[in-house]
Scaffold this motif. Sequence first.
Motif, PDB file in Angstrom:
ATOM      1  N   ASP A 164       0.863  -1.180   0.000  1.00 28.75           N
ATOM      2  CA  ASP A 164       0.000   0.000   0.000  1.00 28.75           C
ATOM      3  C   ASP A 164       0.897   1.226   0.000  1.00 28.75           C
ATOM      4  O   ASP A 164       1.975   1.202   0.597  1.00 28.75           O
ATOM      5  N   VAL A 165       0.440   2.282  -0.641  1.00 29.11           N
ATOM      6  CA  VAL A 165       1.188   3.544  -0.602  1.00 29.11           C
ATOM      7  C   VAL A 165       0.228   4.646  -0.162  1.00 29.11           C
ATOM      8  O   VAL A 165      -0.917   4.693  -0.602  1.00 29.11           O
ATOM      9  N   GLU A 166       0.700   5.485   0.733  1.00 26.91           N
ATOM     10  CA  GLU A 166      -0.114   6.570   1.278  1.00 26.91           C
ATOM     11  C   GLU A 166       0.628   7.885   1.049  1.00 26.91           C
ATOM     12  O   GLU A 166       1.700   8.109   1.607  1.00 26.91           O
ATOM     13  N   TYR A 167       0.050   8.713   0.166  1.00 26.68           N
ATOM     14  CA  TYR A 167       0.604  10.044  -0.071  1.00 26.68           C
ATOM     15  C   TYR A 167      -0.121  10.982   0.890  1.00 26.68           C
ATOM     16  O   TYR A 167      -1.312  11.235   0.739  1.00 26.68           O
ATOM     17  N   ARG A 168       0.590  11.475   1.887  1.00 28.22           N
ATOM     18  CA  ARG A 168      -0.045  12.245   2.950  1.00 28.22           C
ATOM     19  C   ARG A 168      -0.176  13.719   2.575  1.00 28.22           C
ATOM     20  O   ARG A 168       0.575  14.228   1.737  1.00 28.22           O
ATOM     21  N   ASP A 169      -1.126  14.384   3.248  1.00 32.61           N
ATOM     22  CA  ASP A 169      -1.392  15.799   2.966  1.00 32.61           C
ATOM     23  C   ASP A 169      -0.199  16.701   3.246  1.00 32.61           C
ATOM     24  O   ASP A 169      -0.060  17.764   2.653  1.00 32.61           O
ATOM     25  N   ASP A 170       0.674  16.279   4.161  1.00 32.04           N
ATOM     26  CA  ASP A 170       1.837  17.118   4.515  1.00 32.04           C
ATOM     27  C   ASP A 170       2.999  16.954   3.532  1.00 32.04           C
ATOM     28  O   ASP A 170       4.090  17.471   3.747  1.00 32.04           O
ATOM     29  N   GLY A 171       2.758  16.179   2.445  1.00 32.92           N
ATOM     30  CA  GLY A 171       3.804  16.006   1.437  1.00 32.92           C
ATOM     31  C   GLY A 171       4.676  14.783   1.651  1.00 32.92           C
ATOM     32  O   GLY A 171       5.505  14.444   0.812  1.00 32.92           O
ATOM     33  N   THR A 172       4.505  14.088   2.790  1.00 32.06           N
ATOM     34  CA  THR A 172       5.282  12.876   3.034  1.00 32.06           C
ATOM     35  C   THR A 172       4.586  11.681   2.381  1.00 32.06           C
ATOM     36  O   THR A 172       3.421  11.767   1.986  1.00 32.06           O
ATOM     37  N   VAL A 173       5.317  10.595   2.272  1.00 31.97           N
ATOM     38  CA  VAL A 173       4.778   9.388   1.655  1.00 31.97           C
ATOM     39  C   VAL A 173       5.182   8.178   2.500  1.00 31.97           C
ATOM     40  O   VAL A 173       6.259   8.170   3.108  1.00 31.97           O
ATOM     41  N   LYS A 174       4.296   7.183   2.544  1.00 36.54           N
ATOM     42  CA  LYS A 174       4.623   5.959   3.286  1.00 36.54           C
ATOM     43  C   LYS A 174       4.182   4.741   2.491  1.00 36.54           C
ATOM     44  O   LYS A 174       3.048   4.658   2.041  1.00 36.54           O
ATOM     45  N   TRP A 175       5.129   3.809   2.317  1.00 31.31           N
ATOM     46  CA  TRP A 175       4.831   2.528   1.708  1.00 31.31           C
ATOM     47  C   TRP A 175       4.726   1.480   2.813  1.00 31.31           C
ATOM     48  O   TRP A 175       5.536   1.473   3.747  1.00 31.31           O
ATOM     49  N   THR A 176       3.736   0.603   2.703  1.00 32.37           N
ATOM     50  CA  THR A 176       3.606  -0.502   3.652  1.00 32.37           C
ATOM     51  C   THR A 176       3.686  -1.803   2.862  1.00 32.37           C
ATOM     52  O   THR A 176       2.856  -2.059   1.978  1.00 32.37           O
ATOM     53  N   LEU A 177       4.708  -2.610   3.164  1.00 37.10           N
ATOM     54  CA  LEU A 177       4.866  -3.906   2.500  1.00 37.10           C
ATOM     55  C   LEU A 177       3.841  -4.868   3.087  1.00 37.10           C
ATOM     56  O   LEU A 177       3.873  -5.165   4.276  1.00 37.10           O
ATOM     57  N   LYS A 178       2.925  -5.365   2.255  1.00 38.65           N
ATOM     58  CA  LYS A 178       1.845  -6.239   2.722  1.00 38.65           C
ATOM     59  C   LYS A 178       2.162  -7.712   2.490  1.00 38.65           C
ATOM     60  O   LYS A 178       1.774  -8.569   3.263  1.00 38.65           O
ATOM     61  N   LYS A 179       2.830  -7.993   1.364  1.00 35.15           N
ATOM     62  CA  LYS A 179       3.166  -9.385   1.044  1.00 35.15           C
ATOM     63  C   LYS A 179       4.481  -9.400   0.282  1.00 35.15           C
ATOM     64  O   LYS A 179       4.630  -8.662  -0.708  1.00 35.15           O
ATOM     65  N   VAL A 180       5.429 -10.215   0.752  1.00 35.64           N
ATOM     66  CA  VAL A 180       6.728 -10.295   0.080  1.00 35.64           C
ATOM     67  C   VAL A 180       7.076 -11.740  -0.241  1.00 35.64           C
ATOM     68  O   VAL A 180       6.536 -12.678   0.342  1.00 35.64           O
ATOM     69  N   ASP A 181       7.984 -11.887  -1.180  1.00 38.29           N
ATOM     70  CA  ASP A 181       8.515 -13.183  -1.584  1.00 38.29           C
ATOM     71  C   ASP A 181       9.974 -13.198  -1.118  1.00 38.29           C
ATOM     72  O   ASP A 181      10.824 -12.546  -1.711  1.00 38.29           O
ATOM     73  N   LEU A 182      10.241 -13.897  -0.025  1.00 40.44           N
ATOM     74  CA  LEU A 182      11.558 -13.867   0.627  1.00 40.44           C
ATOM     75  C   LEU A 182      12.530 -14.842  -0.030  1.00 40.44           C
ATOM     76  O   LEU A 182      12.193 -15.998  -0.272  1.00 40.44           O
ATOM     77  N   HIS A 183      13.762 -14.361  -0.323  1.00 40.96           N
ATOM     78  CA  HIS A 183      14.802 -15.205  -0.918  1.00 40.96           C
ATOM     79  C   HIS A 183      15.916 -15.527   0.066  1.00 40.96           C
ATOM     80  O   HIS A 183      16.425 -16.636   0.096  1.00 40.96           O
ATOM     81  N   GLU A 184      16.312 -14.500   0.820  1.00 40.42           N
ATOM     82  CA  GLU A 184      17.459 -14.697   1.704  1.00 40.42           C
ATOM     83  C   GLU A 184      17.440 -13.728   2.873  1.00 40.42           C
ATOM     84  O   GLU A 184      16.811 -12.669   2.815  1.00 40.42           O
ATOM     85  N   VAL A 185      18.134 -14.139   3.921  1.00 40.24           N
ATOM     86  CA  VAL A 185      18.415 -13.260   5.056  1.00 40.24           C
ATOM     87  C   VAL A 185      19.928 -13.187   5.176  1.00 40.24           C
ATOM     88  O   VAL A 185      20.625 -14.138   4.855  1.00 40.24           O
ATOM     89  N   SER A 186      20.430 -12.026   5.590  1.00 41.67           N
ATOM     90  CA  SER A 186      21.881 -11.844   5.662  1.00 41.67           C
ATOM     91  C   SER A 186      22.300 -11.230   6.984  1.00 41.67           C
ATOM     92  O   SER A 186      21.611 -10.363   7.517  1.00 41.67           O
ATOM     93  N   VAL A 187      23.441 -11.687   7.472  1.00 38.64           N
ATOM     94  CA  VAL A 187      24.120 -11.007   8.566  1.00 38.64           C
ATOM     95  C   VAL A 187      25.071 -10.041   7.872  1.00 38.64           C
ATOM     96  O   VAL A 187      25.830 -10.435   6.985  1.00 38.64           O
ATOM     97  N   VAL A 188      24.979  -8.749   8.227  1.00 38.79           N
ATOM     98  CA  VAL A 188      25.709  -7.740   7.460  1.00 38.79           C
ATOM     99  C   VAL A 188      26.609  -6.875   8.338  1.00 38.79           C
ATOM    100  O   VAL A 188      26.314  -6.615   9.499  1.00 38.79           O
ATOM    101  N   THR A 189      27.712  -6.427   7.738  1.00 38.06           N
ATOM    102  CA  THR A 189      28.651  -5.545   8.427  1.00 38.06           C
ATOM    103  C   THR A 189      28.113  -4.126   8.478  1.00 38.06           C
ATOM    104  O   THR A 189      28.128  -3.477   9.515  1.00 38.06           O
TER     105      THR A 189
END
Length: 200
Positions: A130-155
């Motif tokens: 979902d994407v929400e374009y707010r009245d104050d000019g900000t924007v927010k994306w909400t990830l609802k469903k993803v297709d996961l491939h990998e997880v990483s431990v990162v530096t």
Amino acid sequence: MGRTATKQTRSLQTNITASRAEQDNEMYIEGYFAVFNTETELWRGAFESIAPGAFDETLSNDIRALINHDTNLVLGRNKAGTLELKVDSRGLWGRIKINPNDTDAVNLYERVKRGDVDQCSFGFNILEEDVEYRDDGTVKWTLKKVDLHEVSVVTFPAYEDTSVQARMTEYEQHKKRQLEQRKLQLKERIRNGFKAIDAN
């Protein structure tokens, strides 16, 4: 809203820990690879969060645990039973069983144990958001469903430039459409204004 499948990565400033099981002396790296309902700022005024349920249909995928998203440095794999992943009310939790004969894995375990490395990331495709374009000019994306491939431990956890660039392009296109809409509305108002004057 559906999405085209472009591989993305997201990082999390979280504490990954190293532990050794008392009963079998196995080494593990574990922690949260993703947290729900927490806004991450992509750039000023642009935010993203992960909805609970985003990983519900993806944990049966063939998922690898990697070092710094490097596909040559595999720490574990869920199909092999060396990577355990589960979702709880907080987010996506994982535990990687370290291979004592793999120097890279043992070295990483020791770095995590000392606290030199303690952050993580995950690689996925967006299936629904979902994407929400707010009245104050900000924007927010909400990830609802993803297709996961990998997880990483990162530096150094970081959003890939390509992921942020894709978001920026989407935002700019929205702003452009908004501007075009305003121009049309203004022209319509002017035209209607002249009609009203002519009528008098």
